[in-house]
Motif scaffolding. Structure first.
Motif, PDB file in Angstrom:
ATOM      1  N   PRO A 101       0.800  -1.222   0.000  1.00 30.87           N
ATOM      2  CA  PRO A 101       0.000   0.000   0.000  1.00 30.87           C
ATOM      3  C   PRO A 101       0.840   1.283   0.000  1.00 30.87           C
ATOM      4  CG  PRO A 101      -0.891  -1.568   1.566  1.00 30.87           C
ATOM      5  CD  PRO A 101       0.394  -2.143   1.066  1.00 30.87           C
ATOM      6  N   VAL A 102       1.944   1.243   0.755  1.00 33.79           N
ATOM      7  CA  VAL A 102       2.816   2.420   0.766  1.00 33.79           C
ATOM      8  C   VAL A 102       3.487   2.569  -0.599  1.00 33.79           C
ATOM      9  CG1 VAL A 102       4.777   3.524   1.910  1.00 33.79           C
ATOM     10  CG2 VAL A 102       3.190   2.144   3.235  1.00 33.79           C
TER      11      VAL A 102
ATOM     12  N   ILE B  83       2.275   1.626  -3.519  1.00 32.32           N
ATOM     13  CA  ILE B  83       1.341   2.138  -4.531  1.00 32.32           C
ATOM     14  C   ILE B  83       1.008   3.601  -4.256  1.00 32.32           C
ATOM     15  CG2 ILE B  83      -0.892   1.441  -3.517  1.00 32.32           C
ATOM     16  CD1 ILE B  83      -1.484   0.456  -6.445  1.00 32.32           C
ATOM     17  N   ALA B  84       1.016   3.956  -2.979  1.00 27.64           N
ATOM     18  CA  ALA B  84       0.799   5.370  -2.658  1.00 27.64           C
ATOM     19  C   ALA B  84       1.959   6.203  -3.185  1.00 27.64           C
ATOM     20  CB  ALA B  84       0.662   5.551  -1.147  1.00 27.64           C
ATOM     21  N   SER B  85       3.190   5.661  -3.094  1.00 23.75           N
ATOM     22  CA  SER B  85       4.366   6.391  -3.580  1.00 23.75           C
ATOM     23  C   SER B  85       4.368   6.513  -5.095  1.00 23.75           C
ATOM     24  CB  SER B  85       5.647   5.672  -3.158  1.00 23.75           C
ATOM     25  OG  SER B  85       5.817   5.773  -1.788  1.00 23.75           O
TER      26      SER B  85
ATOM     27  N   GLY C  32       1.687   6.183  -6.980  1.00 23.88           N
ATOM     28  CA  GLY C  32       0.384   6.658  -7.461  1.00 23.88           C
ATOM     29  C   GLY C  32       0.437   7.915  -8.311  1.00 23.88           C
ATOM     30  N   PRO C  33       1.207   8.941  -7.897  1.00 28.12           N
ATOM     31  CA  PRO C  33       1.240  10.163  -8.698  1.00 28.12           C
ATOM     32  C   PRO C  33       1.762   9.959 -10.116  1.00 28.12           C
ATOM     33  CG  PRO C  33       2.095  10.603  -6.510  1.00 28.12           C
ATOM     34  CD  PRO C  33       1.897   9.118  -6.603  1.00 28.12           C
TER      35      PRO C  33
ATOM     36  N   LEU D 133      -1.189   6.657 -11.759  1.00 34.87           N
ATOM     37  CA  LEU D 133      -2.598   6.977 -11.988  1.00 34.87           C
ATOM     38  C   LEU D 133      -2.817   7.850 -13.236  1.00 34.87           C
ATOM     39  CD1 LEU D 133      -5.238   6.163 -10.465  1.00 34.87           C
ATOM     40  CD2 LEU D 133      -5.296   8.512  -9.698  1.00 34.87           C
TER      41      LEU D 133
ATOM     42  N   LEU E 105      -4.672   6.760 -16.723  1.00 34.67           N
ATOM     43  CA  LEU E 105      -5.877   7.462 -17.169  1.00 34.67           C
ATOM     44  C   LEU E 105      -5.764   7.965 -18.608  1.00 34.67           C
ATOM     45  CD1 LEU E 105      -6.855   9.506 -13.967  1.00 34.67           C
ATOM     46  CD2 LEU E 105      -7.887   7.416 -14.808  1.00 34.67           C
TER      47      LEU E 105
ATOM     48  N   TRP F 142      -0.577  -5.258  -5.581  1.00 33.46           N
ATOM     49  CA  TRP F 142      -1.364  -4.061  -5.253  1.00 33.46           C
ATOM     50  C   TRP F 142      -1.647  -3.194  -6.466  1.00 33.46           C
ATOM     51  CZ3 TRP F 142      -3.663  -3.347  -0.637  1.00 33.46           C
ATOM     52  CH2 TRP F 142      -3.253  -4.171   0.407  1.00 33.46           C
TER      53      TRP F 142
ATOM     54  N   ALA G 216      -4.275  16.460 -15.019  1.00 30.07           N
ATOM     55  CA  ALA G 216      -3.722  15.872 -13.791  1.00 30.07           C
ATOM     56  C   ALA G 216      -2.251  15.519 -14.005  1.00 30.07           C
ATOM     57  CB  ALA G 216      -4.518  14.637 -13.391  1.00 30.07           C
TER      58      ALA G 216
ATOM     59  N   LEU H 227      -0.252  18.691 -13.782  1.00 34.97           N
ATOM     60  CA  LEU H 227      -0.135  19.155 -12.394  1.00 34.97           C
ATOM     61  C   LEU H 227       0.884  18.321 -11.618  1.00 34.97           C
ATOM     62  CD1 LEU H 227      -3.918  19.737 -11.618  1.00 34.97           C
ATOM     63  CD2 LEU H 227      -2.162  21.495 -11.700  1.00 34.97           C
ATOM     64  N   LEU H 228       0.821  17.009 -11.823  1.00 34.74           N
ATOM     65  CA  LEU H 228       1.752  16.144 -11.107  1.00 34.74           C
ATOM     66  C   LEU H 228       3.177  16.311 -11.634  1.00 34.74           C
ATOM     67  CD1 LEU H 228      -0.654  13.140 -10.767  1.00 34.74           C
ATOM     68  CD2 LEU H 228       0.375  14.377  -8.874  1.00 34.74           C
TER      69      LEU H 228
ATOM     70  N   TRP I 272       4.595  19.208  -9.951  1.00 41.87           N
ATOM     71  CA  TRP I 272       5.067  18.921  -8.601  1.00 41.87           C
ATOM     72  C   TRP I 272       6.413  18.190  -8.635  1.00 41.87           C
ATOM     73  CZ3 TRP I 272       6.507  14.650  -5.868  1.00 41.87           C
ATOM     74  CH2 TRP I 272       6.862  14.917  -4.535  1.00 41.87           C
TER      75      TRP I 272
ATOM     76  N   LEU J 108      -5.552   2.898   2.588  1.00 40.65           N
ATOM     77  CA  LEU J 108      -4.368   2.061   2.358  1.00 40.65           C
ATOM     78  C   LEU J 108      -3.588   1.766   3.637  1.00 40.65           C
ATOM     79  CD1 LEU J 108      -2.912   3.575  -0.954  1.00 40.65           C
ATOM     80  CD2 LEU J 108      -3.996   1.361  -0.694  1.00 40.65           C
TER      81      LEU J 108
ATOM     82  N   ALA K 128      -9.071  17.538 -12.233  1.00 40.91           N
ATOM     83  CA  ALA K 128      -7.648  17.199 -12.367  1.00 40.91           C
ATOM     84  C   ALA K 128      -6.915  17.477 -11.056  1.00 40.91           C
ATOM     85  CB  ALA K 128      -7.031  18.009 -13.502  1.00 40.91           C
TER      86      ALA K 128
ATOM     87  N   VAL L 211      -3.722  11.810  -4.934  1.00 44.57           N
ATOM     88  CA  VAL L 211      -2.614  10.847  -5.040  1.00 44.57           C
ATOM     89  C   VAL L 211      -1.326  11.404  -4.420  1.00 44.57           C
ATOM     90  CG1 VAL L 211      -3.505   9.536  -7.003  1.00 44.57           C
ATOM     91  CG2 VAL L 211      -2.068  11.509  -7.430  1.00 44.57           C
TER      92      VAL L 211
ATOM     93  N   ALA M 165       1.008   9.920  -1.410  1.00 41.86           N
ATOM     94  CA  ALA M 165       2.438   9.651  -1.606  1.00 41.86           C
ATOM     95  C   ALA M 165       3.286  10.369  -0.562  1.00 41.86           C
ATOM     96  CB  ALA M 165       2.859  10.090  -3.004  1.00 41.86           C
TER      97      ALA M 165
END
Lengths: 244, 392
Positions: free
Chosen positions: A38-39, A41-43, A45-46, A49, A53, A198, A221, A224-225, A228, B130, B204, B211, B215
């Protein structure tokens, strides 16, 4: 696997015993992967995802892209495992201090996301599925939508494979303690397998209908990511350049 | 009749309801408001008494005017703008009373003293699912120094969302009123052409902040992008990073909440930026109330499109007799429609049959909750302002 058991008091080899890899390291690597997935996929994810999409609709397309992505990620993992095993655990501990490397990876990820946002890898096929077909010759076979190019999936997969996250470092420290390179690679491969499970739910995104609005949102999105990642990566590089 | 119209071309149209009927319909809200503020009225402190009494009168009077005139948007706007401008007053005063500053230090964050705000909800969901962790430096349950805890705010949000859906953004959000106030100031629209794709930006942004928050394990929107940090609470500026954050907050506030609403007469932050608004739009799917268009009356004059503060109408959606998903049920389109084609609608009932009944049902719920949440904020802030005045 055969290891030599040494007496803790004398240091003399007393016996050579067979240690079942499956019962110890395999289970540990798999469990570590599953538990920290889970950690993971969270890492990731940005990156994952928005990338998923902007893919065209369809389970097969997504499955293929995901396979390429995970394959490249595995290569990144194995490369990292080899480096750590060869250099010892020290590299895992100092890896986090190598901010220029983290910054560079983040800038590259930003570039990758921007390329996807611009629609370069497969804009034509993503949009082709979302818009009504134009003039079709009678009797002609229906045109199959072109496949997305594999380059993007491979590049992003590899970059996320070497991008640092807490589970990755934990596994790295453990790998450095293993007796052989083969063990280290096997450990990281199994750890990868545990985390990869996962990622499977993300395939459900493949059935979501790709309307022009949906694709616009996905691209926004991604931009934007990318901003970042670009900001974060550039900050790390600038910080490194100024403070050393 | 025709000659009367010629003789008095500017004569006001007759009121929507008689005074008697309007009073009768307002009674439940008046009683509800009294019930809400009775504890305040019974507690000591003249400032609080005056604040509570003013809030009761204000909310009741506005509801009466809604009943009397049949207009929703116009009167709701007074409440919403008052809420938007008064909220920071009370909030800042309480921050200064508790901490002595609007800025929050790392020490207070670690102590769980950060008040939880509804904007954070979409960001805490993925990490909570999660890793079973609430990534917010606040307390789960209310404490003496922080009554706005995670549990309290989520409970309030859930209750209001089930009743209001996306109408939260028009009746409950204590931020949107500031830009609605600035949008109401100019007589004419200065920027008319707005790219319709801009209304996709909140979606967006929602994906990106959700996400990224997972993270980084921090509420990214609050840390970097919330325009309202400029007028509420912000991380103490201690270095380059916090200075950049503060710069972003101020720039976004000035741009999206002050300048652009003034130029476009739209709620630009709500319509083209707020990720929470996009998240809240999803609840329009399950909410019972909506705005529909009676196609037999609609003449495609686009007055409703111009009036909509968040561009929640498109030519296509009007042709289909619906609004877009991001409609926040402010009533601007219904009020502006001269043909009475835009109507309030209760899902599952025929369109344009007894639309006033649907409006009443919606307004009772919405106004009761607005009185409870917004009314209490208005009352507290008025009491705070009165406390600063040299009147005894």
């Amino acid at each position: 696997m055969v290891v030599t058991v040494r007496s803790s008091a004398t240091g003399v080899a007393s016996a050579a015993v067979a240690v079942p890899f499956i019962s110890t390291n395999t289970a540990e690597a798999l469990m570590l992967g599953l538990a920290t997935g889970p950690v993971c996929i969270a890492s990731c994810g940005p990156v994952v995802l928005p990338w998923m999409l902007v893919q065209p609709q369809g389970v097969r397309v997504h499955a293929r892209q995901m396979t390429l992505f995970l394959g490249a990620r595995l290569v990144g993992y194995l490369l990292f495992a080899s480096l750590i095993w060869m250099a010892g655990a020290a590299i895992a501990r100092t890896w986090g201090e190598q901010t220029w490397m983290v910054g560079a990876v983040q800038v590259l990820l930003a570039g990758g996301l921007l390329i996807y946002a611009a629609g370069w890898p497969h804009a034509h096929c993503a949009m082709a599925q979302s818009e009504p077909p134009g003039l079709v010759q009678i009797g002609a076979a229906p045109a199959e939508p072109p496949r997305p190019r594999p380059t993007g999936a491979v590049a992003l997969g590899f970059l996320t494979g070497i991008n640092l996250c807490p589970p990755f470092l934990v596994a790295g420290v453990r790998v450095a303690q293993l007796p052989s390179l083969a063990n280290a690679l096997a450990f990281f491969a199994l750890f990868f397998l545990g985390t990869a499970v996962w990622f499977m739910p993300l395939l459900s995104l493949s059935v979501v209908r790709r309307t022009p609005s949906f694709l616009t949102v996905a691209r926004m999105a991604a931009v934007l990511l990318a901003c970042w990642y670009g900001f974060s990566g550039a900050s790390l590089l600038i910080e490194k350049a100024i403070y050393g | 009749m025709a000659s009367a119209a010629i003789l008095h071309p500017k004569r006001r149209p007759p009121p929507f309801r008689t005074v008697g009927r309007s009073v009768l319909l307002t009674l439940p809200i008046a009683l509800w408001a009294l019930l809400m503020f009775t504890p305040t009225l019974r507690s000591p402190g003249l400032n609080h008494h005056i604040g509570a009494a003013a809030a009761v009168l204000f909310m009741t009077l506005l509801f009466f005017l809604m009943m009397r005139t049949g207009k929703t948007f116009r009167w709701r706007r007074y409440f919403f703008v008052a809420l938007g401008f008064l909220f920071p007053v009370g909030f800042i005063a309480s921050l200064i009373h508790l901490r002595g500053s609007m800025s929050i230090s790392l020490e207070h964050m670690l102590g769980g003293d950060t008040p939880f705000c509804h904007m954070v909800i979409p960001m805490i969901l993925i990490p909570a699912a999660l890793t079973r962790t609430v990534i917010f430096p606040g307390s789960i349950l209310p404490t003496a120094t922080n009554p706005h805890s995670v549990a309290v705010m989520i409970g309030l949000w859930l209750a209001l969302t089930l009743v209001l859906g996306k109408a939260w953004c028009s009746y409950a959000c204590f931020f949107g009123g500031i830009e609605e106030g600035f949008a109401a100031l100019p007589k004419h629209i200065r920027i008319r052409k707005i790219d319709p794709r801009l209304r996709l930006v909140p979606w967006a942004l929602l994906i990106a902040v959700a996400v990224l928050s997972a993270a980084l394990f921090e509420p990214v929107y609050c840390m970097w992008l919330c325009p309202f940090k400029a007028v509420t609470e912000f991380p103490a500026v201690t270095g380059v990073k916090t200075a950049i954050q503060m710069g972003i907050f101020v720039a976004l506030f000035v741009g999206l909440v002050v300048v652009l609403p003034f130029l476009t007469k739209k709620r630009t932050q709500c319509g083209f930026f707020c990720p929470f608004g996009a998240f809240q739009s999803l609840f329009n799917k399950i909410n019972l109330f909506e705005i529909r268009f009676d196609r037999t009356k609609c003449v495609d004059c686009t007055l409703c499109q111009t009036a909509c503060p968040t561009m929640a109408l498109s030519a296509e959606s009007i042709r289909e007799g619906k609004t877009l998903l991001n409609c926040m049920k402010c009533g601007a389109c219904v009020d502006s429609c001269k043909k009475h084609a835009a109507v309030w609608h209760l899902k599952g009932t025929p369109v344009a049959v007894k639309p006033e009944r649907a409006r009443l049902l919606f307004l009772y719920g919405a106004w009761a909750l607005a009185t409870m949440l917004g009314g209490s904020i208005i009352a507290n802030s008025l009491a705070t302002i009165l406390g600063f005045l040299p009147i005894r």
